[in-house]
Design a protein around this motif. Structure first.
Motif: not given
Ligand SMILES: C[S@@+](CC[C@H](N)C(=O)[O-])C[C@H]1O[C@@H](n2cnc3c(N)ncnc32)[C@H](O)[C@@H]1O
Length: 292
Positions: A31-32, A51-54, A209-210, A267-268
Motif C-alpha cells: 500500500y505504501l 472493496v475499500l479503495a482508500c 458506504v465506507t 479528505d479520503s
C-alpha cells in the motif's frame, strides 16, 4: 446441537518466512508503494483495494501519524524508542526521523515478521544505536527481557513506546488493553506512548458506504496471516489508563496535530477510520483533562 470447534489460534512467537501466505507487513508495504512484497500479498492487497479503495490512504495516514507522534516525542526530549510492530523499512523510518534530529538517540524495533526483520537488519547494519528484535509483542516477556533490548534501552529513563498500527492485529483474545498496560508498567514515568487503531464508530454514524466497505475489507483479511480487529473509541481511550493523554486527546488521524502533509488523504473516507492518541505515563492520580 453441538457447535463446530473453532480453528486453533495461531501460536504466539516470531513467524518464519512464507511468501505464499499474504501477511499484514508485506501488504502494508505494498500500500505504501514498497517493493518488499510477493504475488500473494499483492493479489490480496488488490482485493482489499477493490472493496475499500482508500486502503492505501489509510496506510499513509497511519504512517503520517507515526511521524508526527515521533516528532512530538522528540520535542519532549525523548531520546530512546521501543517501536512495537515496526514493519518493513520504508520511507520515513523511525530511526531516520529520530537520528536526523539526535544522532545519539536509540531505536529498538520489534516485529514478528521475518521479511520485516531481514530488511531492517540489512538497513541497520553499522548503526550502533538502532536494532531489530524478531519477537511477538503478545509475549511481552520475550521483548522486555531480551538482551538486545536491555542492552540498547534504559528502562529507568523515559522512552517513546510506539504501538502504531499494530494493535489492530491483536484480537480481544490476546487482551490488547492488558498488553498496553504490561508495556506501560515496564517503562519509566514520563515515557510517551503513541497508539493508533481502526474504529468503525465514525463511519457507522457518518458514512454507511465506507462502513460496509470496511466490513468487507475485514473479511478479505480472513485470507491473510493477520486478521483486522476494530475498537470503539471509548474502549480505546481506556487503553491510556495510567497515562495523561496529551493534546488533542484521541482523534481521527488527520485531526491529530495536523501539519499540512497528506492533504488529499486527509479528505479520503479513510480519514474517519484510523484513530490515535499520545499518552504520557504518570505514576499516581491522572488529571482528567488532556495536557498540552
Ligand atoms: C501495519 S504495520 C505497521 C508498521 C508501523 N508501525 C507503522 O505504523 O507504519 C504492522 C506491523 O505489525 C507487525 N505485527 C503484527 N502483529 C504482531 C505481533 N503480534 N508481534 C510483532 N509484530 C506484529 C506486522 O508484522 C507488521 O509489520
Amino acid at each position: 446441537m453441538s457447535r463446530p470447534t473453532p480453528p486453533p489460534l495461531p501460536p504466539i512467537g516470531p513467524r518464519s518466512f512464507d511468501s505464499d501466505v499474504p501477511n499484514a507487513s508485506r501488504m502494508y508495504d505494498y500500500y505504501l508503494g514498497g517493493a518488499m512484497n510477493f504475488t500473494a500479498d499483492r493479489e490480496l492487497a488488490e482485493r482489499a483495494k477493490s472493496v475499500l479503495a482508500c486502503t492505501p490512504s489509510l496506510a499513509r495516514l497511519n504512517r503520517s501519524f507515526l511521524r508526527r507522534a515521533v516528532n512530538a516525542c522528540l520535542d519532549e526530549g525523548i531520546d530512546q524508542f521501543l517501536d512495537l510492530g515496526s514493519g518493513i523499512p520504508t520511507v520515513g523510518n523511525v530511526h531516520e526521523i529520530v537520528q536526523r534530529r539526535n544522532p545519539d538517540a536509540r531505536v529498538m524495533y520489534v516485529d514478528y515478521d521475518a521479511t520485516a526483520v531481514m530488511h531492517a537488519k540489512k538497513l541497520l547494519d553499522g548503526n550502533e544505536n538502532a536494532a531489530i528484535l524478531h519477537a511477538d509483542i503478545r509475549d511481552p516477556d520475550s521483548v522486555l527481557s531480551a538482551p538486545e533490548v536491555l542492552g540498547l534501552l534504559d528502562f529507568d529513563r523515559p522512552m517513546g513506546l510506539l504501538m502504531v498500527g499494530i494493535l489492530l492485529y491483536v484480537g480481544d483474545e490476546y487482551n490488547p488493553k492488558g498488553l498496553v498496560a504490561t508495556y506501560r508498567d515496564a517503562c519509566a514515568p514520563g515515557s510517551l506512548v503513541p497508539i493508533s487503531v481502526i474504529t468503525l464508530e465514525h463511519v457507522s454514524k457518518y458514512d454507511p458506504v465506507t462502513h460496509k466497505q470496511m466490513l468487507d475489507l475485514i473479511s478479505v483479511y480472513d485470507d491473510a496471516s493477520e486478521q483486522i480487529n476494530v475498537f470503539g473509541e471509548t474502549e480505546f481511550t481506556t487503553w491510556f489508563d495510567g497515562m495523561r493523554l496529551l493534546e488533542p486527546g484521541v482523534t481521527v488521524l488527520p485531526d491529530w496535530r495536523p501539519d499540512g502533509a497528506l492533504e488529499s488523504d486527509n479528505d479520503s473516507p479513510a480519514g474517519l477510520l484510523g484513530i490515535g492518541g499520545l499518552g504520557k505515563i504518570v505514576r499516581g492520580p491522572v488529571a482528567e483533562a488532556p495536557d498540552a
